[in-house]
Design an enzyme around this catalytic site. Structure first.
Site, short mmCIF file in Angstrom:
data_model
loop_
_atom_site.label_atom_id
_atom_site.label_comp_id
_atom_site.label_asym_id
_atom_site.label_seq_id
_atom_site.Cartn_x
_atom_site.Cartn_y
_atom_site.Cartn_z
N HIS A 18 16.82 3.12 -9.26
CA HIS A 18 18.28 3.14 -9.31
C HIS A 18 18.91 2.54 -8.07
O HIS A 18 18.25 2.29 -7.07
CB HIS A 18 18.77 4.57 -9.52
CG HIS A 18 18.38 5.50 -8.40
ND1 HIS A 18 17.10 6.00 -8.25
CD2 HIS A 18 19.09 6.01 -7.37
CE1 HIS A 18 17.04 6.79 -7.20
NE2 HIS A 18 18.24 6.81 -6.64
N ASP A 72 13.17 6.88 -5.46
CA ASP A 72 13.21 7.95 -4.45
C ASP A 72 11.79 8.46 -4.20
O ASP A 72 10.98 8.51 -5.11
CB ASP A 72 14.06 9.12 -4.95
CG ASP A 72 15.54 8.75 -4.94
OD1 ASP A 72 15.91 7.81 -4.21
OD2 ASP A 72 16.30 9.41 -5.67
N HIS A 127 16.10 1.15 -5.72
CA HIS A 127 14.95 1.78 -5.09
C HIS A 127 14.43 2.93 -5.95
O HIS A 127 15.12 3.40 -6.86
CB HIS A 127 15.34 2.32 -3.70
CG HIS A 127 16.39 3.38 -3.79
ND1 HIS A 127 17.72 3.09 -4.02
CD2 HIS A 127 16.31 4.73 -3.67
CE1 HIS A 127 18.42 4.20 -4.04
NE2 HIS A 127 17.58 5.23 -3.84
N ARG A 156 33.19 7.56 0.39
CA ARG A 156 32.54 8.39 -0.61
C ARG A 156 31.40 9.16 0.05
O ARG A 156 30.65 8.61 0.87
CB ARG A 156 31.99 7.50 -1.72
CG ARG A 156 31.17 8.23 -2.74
CD ARG A 156 30.71 7.30 -3.85
NE ARG A 156 29.95 8.10 -4.82
CZ ARG A 156 28.74 7.82 -5.26
NH1 ARG A 156 28.14 6.71 -4.86
NH2 ARG A 156 28.13 8.61 -6.10
#
Ligand SMILES: *[C@@H]1O[C@H](CO)[C@@H](O)[C@H](O)[C@H]1NC(C)=O
Ligand SMILES: *[C@@H]1O[C@H](CO)[C@@H](O)[C@H](O)[C@H]1NC(C)=O
Ligand SMILES: *[C@@H]1O[C@H](CO)[C@@H](O)[C@H](O)[C@H]1NC(C)=O
Ligand SMILES: *[C@@H]1O[C@H](CO)[C@@H](O)[C@H](O)[C@H]1NC(C)=O
Ligand SMILES: *[C@@H]1O[C@H](CO)[C@@H](O)[C@H](O)[C@H]1NC(C)=O
Ligand SMILES: *[C@@H]1O[C@H](CO)[C@@H](O)[C@H](O)[C@H]1NC(C)=O
Length: 726
Positions: free
Chosen positions: A707, A657, A655, A717
């Protein structure tokens, strides 16, 4: 013999003004029954100018009245009379008699002798502004053309023969007034003439400070410090803090004789020091540290960390902790459980025991007082944030009865000391206060009030300060009572600003409705917030180091401490309202999220303002380095913590940002907390697969840096993501 020495001998024997060596014509006599710190200061100033001093009465019991009540003093006359009767010295020897506990010299024998000889009298007494002890004698005093009329017995100078005859008149008892005795002789015209007595009306030799504080100023000139009497335009030599002017004398004594000058700074700070260098652990002075937690206080965990990291052997430390806040109870208990046994002894008085501040302070101090092995007592209030790990050693080495490290509110004038006292005994400011707080004047300062943190010698607690209840005095608060009582006992309180020690926390706005409330302190206590949460190597980035570029236009640098990462995760988990990860998201304006993650927004935990402040303070400077010419306002559309979990949401599809640039901080450690994870920038075929805890990735958003979040395969995480725009 060299010519120089010959020349000097010649000059001296001609009565030149140069003070070299001891002066054969002048003997300084004083009375002291105890070697108080005031007495040591007197001795030192006399030594500086090479006065020949004889002390009468040392070790005797003092029966000439007490310090708070100045009447009495007959003992001084008796001791002087006895001493002079035994003297075999020449009759033309000149005797200077002064008090000692509250006297300092501003110049030497040659100047005094010159001024004495100019007075053309057998005996010269110091002058007083106020008549004492018998006001009715006022009308008997002869008028004066200029200067003070009244006689003061705290200082006089005269020929041995004359003074011997004068004191031979004494047949009073020890508690009678010496001042009245000399006054009556002076006011008797026949005796005045017989003894050839005059008064130092214009303070050429003697300055009594009582009633005269407005007349005097410090005069700094070419490396020398003198007191100037502005009314008479004189430079008095003997400075006497009589009556209630002890605090002002202490102030003057910080400078006179040349103890601190603009040219040299502190000239006495290295005197009388006790070195702890090279000691083996077992021979460090044994010490009791008292910690007082009196109210809701931020950064208590930092205080315990300071304690743990102190450069001082724990075996030599006893701990006393007084905690009045239930909120802090578990932190205190956990600390004691985990580390208590490494200290020589640990005692906790907890919130449920309902012990007041004064009682607790007395309790801690008494633990040291009653233990003859306890060499030092260190009192620390939790709102004092110390970061100097050598604090204890530095203070001990200064070798004072009481010494406080200077701490203040960052950027403000509030500190932990007063430099002067008002008439009511409350706060007042001396002319050097601001300079001391701002480190414009550096030294060790004799001050009337310290609080929050100080070191006291155990031996002082067991002698001058052996009163059990120093923290009470009429209606004063415990800290004022302590200083009042210490001053009353003639013990000096020193303050050092020779090093930086830490600061005072602001206790305003400490909300305790979150799990980790210190996170919210970025506004109230920015310095401590930074110490706790910003990575220790952060500033290296601003100097161009530690800034990595793992992929084109992607910057990677350390930003958070372990504590910041852990507390942010725990805060989010504590809050617990993770999003579902679906496209429908009522938290957003449009209600729709293209690339949903399982996350919690900063505004959901009320952390928006604080996060914005963090971005402004710590991220903006970096963007200015890496994207020169681009000025961000650090506004953000979205800032949130994302949770990746194999069975929940392990990864994020490719995607862009919705940001100008994105900040992505790894909050935990690959390998320990999770496996997999990382970020892939597809356009560059470049992945960062080993994220470092506390490190941030900074990369452009919308256009270039398409990314994806790589799958987390085990564990959980967490990352903190912010979309900055513009
Ligand atoms: C005091 O005497 C010493 C030598 O004994 C000399 O070096 C020093 O200059 C003297 N101090 C003063 C103030 O005269
Ligand atoms: C000192 O003088 C004060 C005032 O008169 C008196 O109250 C106090 O008891 C005296 N203290 C001693 C130790 O004599
Ligand atoms: C002291 O004696 C000298 C010499 O006799 C005289 O000039 C002076 O006025 C006397 N001073 C006083 C204060 O009596
Ligand atoms: C420390 O101070 C005390 C009291 O002033 C003094 O007796 C002692 O000698 C000093 N210690 C050292 C090592 O100078
Ligand atoms: C900060 O940098 C120093 C020197 O490069 C390093 O030894 C230290 O481990 C770093 N601190 C942290 C917390 O990574
Ligand atoms: C990306 O890089 C890897 C090696 O790092 C290589 O095997 C792969 O072929 C590259 N993919 C593309 C699309 O260039």
């Amino acid at each position: 013999m060299s010519r120089l020495i010959f020349l000097c001998l010649l000059l001296c024997s001609c009565g030149g003004e140069k003070d070299t060596g001891r002066h054969p014509d002048l003997l300084l006599l004083t009375v002291a029954t105890k070697e108080t710190e005031g007495f040591q200061r007197f001795q030192r100033s006399a030594q500086v100018f090479n006065y020949t001093v004889k002390v009468l009465g040392l070790g005797d019991r003092w029966c000439g009245g007490n310090q708070t009540q100045a009447a009495g003093g007959g003992q001084k006359v008796r001791l002087l009379k006895m001493a002079l009767q035994q003297f075999t010295e020449r009759d033309d020897l000149i005797i200077l008699f002064t008090e000692s506990y509250d006297v300092i010299f501003a110049s030497g024998p040659a100047e005094i002798l010159k001024k004495f000889k100019q007075a053309k009298s057998q005996v010269v007494f110091s002058a007083e502004t106020l008549i004492y002890p018998d006001r009715r004698l006022d009308s008997k005093y002869p008028p004066v053309q200029e200067g003070k009329r009244y006689l003061g017995s705290g200082g006089f100078i005269g020929y041995l023969s004359g003074i011997r005859k004068l004191v031979d008149e004494w047949d009073g008892s020890d508690h009678e007034s010496d001042q009245l005795f000399y006054t009556k002789i002076f006011l008797d015209p026949a005796k005045k003439e017989k003894f050839n007595i005059s008064i130092d009306h214009r303070c050429r030799i003697f300055q009594n400070l009582y009633g005269a504080l407005d007349e005097v100023v410090l005069k700094f000139e070419s490396g020398k410090v003198r007191l100037r009497n502005m009314v008479y335009d004189t430079l008095p030599v003997v400075i006497h803090g009589n009556g209630p002017t002890k605090v002002q004398l202490n102030y003057l004594g910080n400078y006179i004789p040349d103890s601190w000058t603009f040219e040299m700074g502190c000239t006495v700070c290295e005197e009388n020091r006790r070195s702890l260098a090279g000691l083996v652990e077992d021979s460090f002075p044994s010490l009791l540290i008292s910690i007082f937690l009196r109210q809701l206080t931020p950064f208590v965990s930092q205080l315990f960390q300071w304690l743990q990291n102190l450069h001082y052997p724990k075996k030599r430390i006893q701990l006393f902790i007084h905690n009045r806040e239930l909120y802090h109870q578990s932190l205190v208990e956990n600390f004691v459980k985990e580390y208590g046994s490494t200290y020589a002894r640990t005692k906790v008085v907890g919130a449920r025991e309902k012990v007041g501040t004064a009682a607790a302070r007395n309790m801690g101090m008494d633990m040291c007082r009653q233990d003859s092995d306890c060499e030092y007592y260190f009192s620390l209030d939790a709102e004092i944030s110390l970061n100097n790990l050598d604090t204890l050693k530095i203070l001990m080495e200064q070798n004072k009865s009481i010494i406080a490290p200077m701490v203040s509110h960052p950027g403000k004038m509030w500190s932990n000391f007063w430099s002067a006292l008002g008439v009511d005994g409350f706060y007042a400011r001396s002319e050097d206060y601001v300079d001391i707080v701002q480190w414009q004047r550096i030294g060790v300062w004799n001050v009337p009030y310290v609080s929050g943190v100080y070191l006291v010698k155990g031996s002082t607690l067991r002698s001058e300060l052996n009163r059990r209840d120093l923290y009470h005095s009429s209606k004063m608060d415990p800290d004022m009572a302590f200083c009042y009582n210490v001053r009353k006992e003639g013990v000096f309180m020193f303050l050092t600003n020779r090093e930086e020690f830490g600061n005072i926390l602001s206790l305003d706005n400490y909300q305790t409705n979150h799990l980790h409330n210190d996170l919210w302190q970025i506004f109230s206590n920015p310095k401590d917030w930074e110490d706790k949460y910003i990575h220790e190597n952060y500033t290296m980035i601003l100097h161009g180091r530690l800034l990595e570029t793992p992929c084109p236009d992607v910057y990677w640098f350390p930003i958070f401490t372990e504590a910041a990462c852990d507390e942010l995760i725990e805060e989010m988990e504590h809050f617990g309202q993770w999003s579902s990860g679906g496209n429908m998201d009522s938290r957003l304006q449009g209600g729709y999220e293209n690339i949903p993650t399982i996350d919690i927004h900063m505004n959901q935990i009320g952390y928006e303002r604080e996060w914005q402040k963090f971005l402004q303070e710590y991220i903006v400077p970096i963007t200015q380095t890496v994207y020169p010419g681009y000025y961000t306002k650090a506004q953000f559309e979205l800032a949130f913590v994302v949770r990746y979990k194999p069975d929940e949401q392990p990864s994020l599809m490719p995607h862009h940002d919705a940001s100008t640039f994105t900040l992505n901080i790894a909050l935990n450690s690959v390998g320990t907390d999770y496996e997999g994870g990382g970020c892939n920038f597809l356009r560059y075929n470049c992945s960062i697969t080993a994220p470092r805890k506390g490190w941030a990735l900074l990369h452009p958003g919308r256009l270039t840096h398409y990314h994806e979040g790589l799958p987390t395969t085990k564990g959980i995480r967490y990352i903190a993501v912010s979309f900055l725009d513009p």
